[in-house]
Structures are given as C-alpha cells and as structure tokens.
Design a protein around this motif. Structure first.
Motif, PDB file in Angstrom:
ATOM      1  N   GLY A   1      28.991  47.255 -11.351  1.00  0.00           N
ATOM      2  CA  GLY A   1      29.908  46.276 -11.929  1.00  0.00           C
ATOM      3  C   GLY A   1      30.499  45.364 -10.873  1.00  0.00           C
ATOM      4  O   GLY A   1      30.667  44.165 -11.100  1.00  0.00           O
ATOM      5  N   VAL A   2      30.818  45.920  -9.706  1.00  0.00           N
ATOM      6  CA  VAL A   2      31.328  45.093  -8.605  1.00  0.00           C
ATOM      7  C   VAL A   2      30.271  44.092  -8.165  1.00  0.00           C
ATOM      8  O   VAL A   2      30.553  42.913  -7.932  1.00  0.00           O
ATOM      9  CB  VAL A   2      31.777  45.979  -7.418  1.00  0.00           C
ATOM     10  N   VAL A   3      29.028  44.546  -8.074  1.00  0.00           N
ATOM     11  CA  VAL A   3      27.931  43.645  -7.702  1.00  0.00           C
ATOM     12  C   VAL A   3      27.770  42.556  -8.768  1.00  0.00           C
ATOM     13  O   VAL A   3      27.562  41.377  -8.445  1.00  0.00           O
ATOM     14  CB  VAL A   3      26.617  44.438  -7.504  1.00  0.00           C
ATOM     15  N   ALA A   4      27.887  42.924 -10.026  1.00  0.00           N
ATOM     16  CA  ALA A   4      27.751  41.937 -11.104  1.00  0.00           C
ATOM     17  C   ALA A   4      28.871  40.905 -11.054  1.00  0.00           C
ATOM     18  O   ALA A   4      28.631  39.719 -11.324  1.00  0.00           O
ATOM     19  CB  ALA A   4      27.742  42.647 -12.459  1.00  0.00           C
ATOM     20  N   VAL A   5      30.077  41.330 -10.706  1.00  0.00           N
ATOM     21  CA  VAL A   5      31.179  40.371 -10.545  1.00  0.00           C
ATOM     22  C   VAL A   5      30.857  39.401  -9.418  1.00  0.00           C
ATOM     23  O   VAL A   5      31.058  38.186  -9.541  1.00  0.00           O
ATOM     24  CB  VAL A   5      32.521  41.097 -10.287  1.00  0.00           C
ATOM     25  N   GLY A   6      30.340  39.919  -8.315  1.00  0.00           N
ATOM     26  CA  GLY A   6      29.958  39.063  -7.198  1.00  0.00           C
ATOM     27  C   GLY A   6      28.898  38.055  -7.593  1.00  0.00           C
ATOM     28  O   GLY A   6      28.973  36.877  -7.228  1.00  0.00           O
ATOM     29  N   TRP A   7      27.895  38.503  -8.349  1.00  0.00           N
ATOM     30  CA  TRP A   7      26.854  37.588  -8.812  1.00  0.00           C
ATOM     31  C   TRP A   7      27.420  36.535  -9.748  1.00  0.00           C
ATOM     32  O   TRP A   7      27.019  35.368  -9.705  1.00  0.00           O
ATOM     33  CB  TRP A   7      25.729  38.353  -9.509  1.00  0.00           C
ATOM     34  N   SER A   8      28.336  36.926 -10.620  1.00  0.00           N
ATOM     35  CA  SER A   8      28.941  35.952 -11.537  1.00  0.00           C
ATOM     36  C   SER A   8      29.694  34.883 -10.776  1.00  0.00           C
ATOM     37  O   SER A   8      29.589  33.692 -11.089  1.00  0.00           O
ATOM     38  CB  SER A   8      29.886  36.651 -12.517  1.00  0.00           C
ATOM     39  N   VAL A   9      30.449  35.301  -9.758  1.00  0.00           N
ATOM     40  CA  VAL A   9      31.184  34.330  -8.944  1.00  0.00           C
ATOM     41  C   VAL A   9      30.211  33.418  -8.213  1.00  0.00           C
ATOM     42  O   VAL A   9      30.405  32.194  -8.146  1.00  0.00           O
ATOM     43  CB  VAL A   9      32.123  35.058  -7.954  1.00  0.00           C
ATOM     44  N   LEU A  10      29.148  33.998  -7.683  1.00  0.00           N
ATOM     45  CA  LEU A  10      28.145  33.204  -6.978  1.00  0.00           C
ATOM     46  C   LEU A  10      27.479  32.184  -7.906  1.00  0.00           C
ATOM     47  O   LEU A  10      27.280  31.021  -7.533  1.00  0.00           O
ATOM     48  CB  LEU A  10      27.094  34.132  -6.367  1.00  0.00           C
ATOM     49  N   ILE A  11      27.148  32.585  -9.110  1.00  0.00           N
ATOM     50  CA  ILE A  11      26.525  31.676 -10.072  1.00  0.00           C
ATOM     51  C   ILE A  11      27.479  30.558 -10.465  1.00  0.00           C
ATOM     52  O   ILE A  11      27.092  29.390 -10.560  1.00  0.00           O
ATOM     53  CB  ILE A  11      26.030  32.462 -11.306  1.00  0.00           C
ATOM     54  N   VAL A  12      28.750  30.901 -10.688  1.00  0.00           N
ATOM     55  CA  VAL A  12      29.737  29.877 -11.040  1.00  0.00           C
ATOM     56  C   VAL A  12      29.892  28.873  -9.899  1.00  0.00           C
ATOM     57  O   VAL A  12      29.927  27.654 -10.121  1.00  0.00           O
ATOM     58  CB  VAL A  12      31.092  30.523 -11.403  1.00  0.00           C
ATOM     59  N   LEU A  13      29.972  29.376  -8.678  1.00  0.00           N
ATOM     60  CA  LEU A  13      30.104  28.474  -7.529  1.00  0.00           C
ATOM     61  C   LEU A  13      28.855  27.622  -7.334  1.00  0.00           C
ATOM     62  O   LEU A  13      28.948  26.441  -6.975  1.00  0.00           O
ATOM     63  CB  LEU A  13      30.417  29.271  -6.262  1.00  0.00           C
ATOM     64  N   ALA A  14      27.685  28.187  -7.555  1.00  0.00           N
ATOM     65  CA  ALA A  14      26.444  27.426  -7.422  1.00  0.00           C
ATOM     66  C   ALA A  14      26.353  26.327  -8.479  1.00  0.00           C
ATOM     67  O   ALA A  14      25.929  25.213  -8.193  1.00  0.00           O
ATOM     68  CB  ALA A  14      25.241  28.351  -7.509  1.00  0.00           C
ATOM     69  N   ASN A  15      26.761  26.641  -9.694  1.00  0.00           N
ATOM     70  CA  ASN A  15      26.746  25.636 -10.751  1.00  0.00           C
ATOM     71  C   ASN A  15      27.792  24.562 -10.531  1.00  0.00           C
ATOM     72  O   ASN A  15      27.590  23.408 -10.887  1.00  0.00           O
ATOM     73  CB  ASN A  15      26.946  26.284 -12.128  1.00  0.00           C
ATOM     74  N   ALA A  16      28.907  24.920  -9.931  1.00  0.00           N
ATOM     75  CA  ALA A  16      29.945  23.935  -9.628  1.00  0.00           C
ATOM     76  C   ALA A  16      29.457  22.966  -8.556  1.00  0.00           C
ATOM     77  O   ALA A  16      29.781  21.780  -8.580  1.00  0.00           O
ATOM     78  CB  ALA A  16      31.219  24.628  -9.165  1.00  0.00           C
ATOM     79  N   GLY A  17      28.649  23.454  -7.610  1.00  0.00           N
ATOM     80  CA  GLY A  17      28.094  22.594  -6.577  1.00  0.00           C
ATOM     81  C   GLY A  17      27.061  21.624  -7.124  1.00  0.00           C
ATOM     82  O   GLY A  17      26.896  20.520  -6.607  1.00  0.00           O
ATOM     83  N   LYS A  18      26.356  22.001  -8.185  1.00  0.00           N
ATOM     84  CA  LYS A  18      25.351  21.121  -8.800  1.00  0.00           C
ATOM     85  C   LYS A  18      26.000  19.981  -9.579  1.00  0.00           C
ATOM     86  O   LYS A  18      25.410  18.930  -9.744  1.00  0.00           O
ATOM     87  CB  LYS A  18      24.459  21.907  -9.748  1.00  0.00           C
TER      88      LYS A  18
END
Length: 116
Positions: A97-114
């Motif tokens: 679950g901690v890893v999944a939270v990290g991935w969610s944050v990473l995906i949100v940040l990546a989409n914000a950069g696009k």
C-alpha cells in the motif's frame, strides 16, 4: 493490576475477532484508499455530473458527494487490503500500500508536468 472496568473492556475486545480486528488491516486499508483515490475519481466525476443535473439543493449535493467519495475510497481500500492480506499477509499488504501511494503520487506529478 487491572480494574474491573479495564478487565471487562479487554474481555469484550477479545470477543471481537476476525481480520477487521487487526490494526494493520485498517492502516493498510487507509493506505490503499489514498492510493486508489485517483483511479476512483472517474466514477466520482460521473456521480458529480449527475448530481449537478438533479434538482437537489446545493446543501444536499455536497454532503452526498463527500460521503459517497469517502465510502467508496474506504470500502475499496478495505477490500484491497483484505485481498492482499489473504495472499501476502497483513504486513506485506500494508507495505505494498505504501508503494501504491508512492506510485499514485508519481503518476499525479507526471501528469501535472504534461499539462504545462
């Protein structure tokens, strides 16, 4: 030495058993609810648009949306945590679950950069 009230509370707590009595299941469910909130936002946007088209007053629409989003996130988190706990064990499921939270944050940040 325990007082009679504390002893009675402990006895009643011992009667509550099963996987939902374990605190690590609830911690993991919270982590999964946070991690899965972004993917669950699509059904919630559909609910929000249908609530806007309804003739409910604004004072009712907002609490319905908040309560439904919290319930959806928590139920999904508990089901996911219980499933992974059954397969991997509660500790591993919480760690995942901690890893999944990290991935969610990473995906949100990546989409914000696009979007820029």
């Amino acid at each position: 030495m325990l007082s009679s009230t504390e002893a009675a509370w402990m006895v009643s707590y011992e009667l509550m058993g099963g996987p939902l009595a374990d605190a690590s299941v609830w911690r993991g469910a919270l982590l999964w609810a946070i991690a899965l909130y972004v993917p669950l936002s699509a059904p919630l946007s559909t609910l929000e648009s249908s609530l806007e088209e309804s003739d409910l007053p604004e004072s009712v629409r907002q609490p319905v949306l908040v309560i439904s989003s919290l319930l959806l996130a928590i139920v999904t988190g508990v089901v996911t945590q219980l499933g992974f706990s059954w397969v991997l064990g509660p500790g591993w499921a919480s760690s995942l679950g901690v890893v999944a939270v990290g991935w969610s944050v990473l995906i949100v940040l990546a989409n914000a950069g696009k979007d820029d």
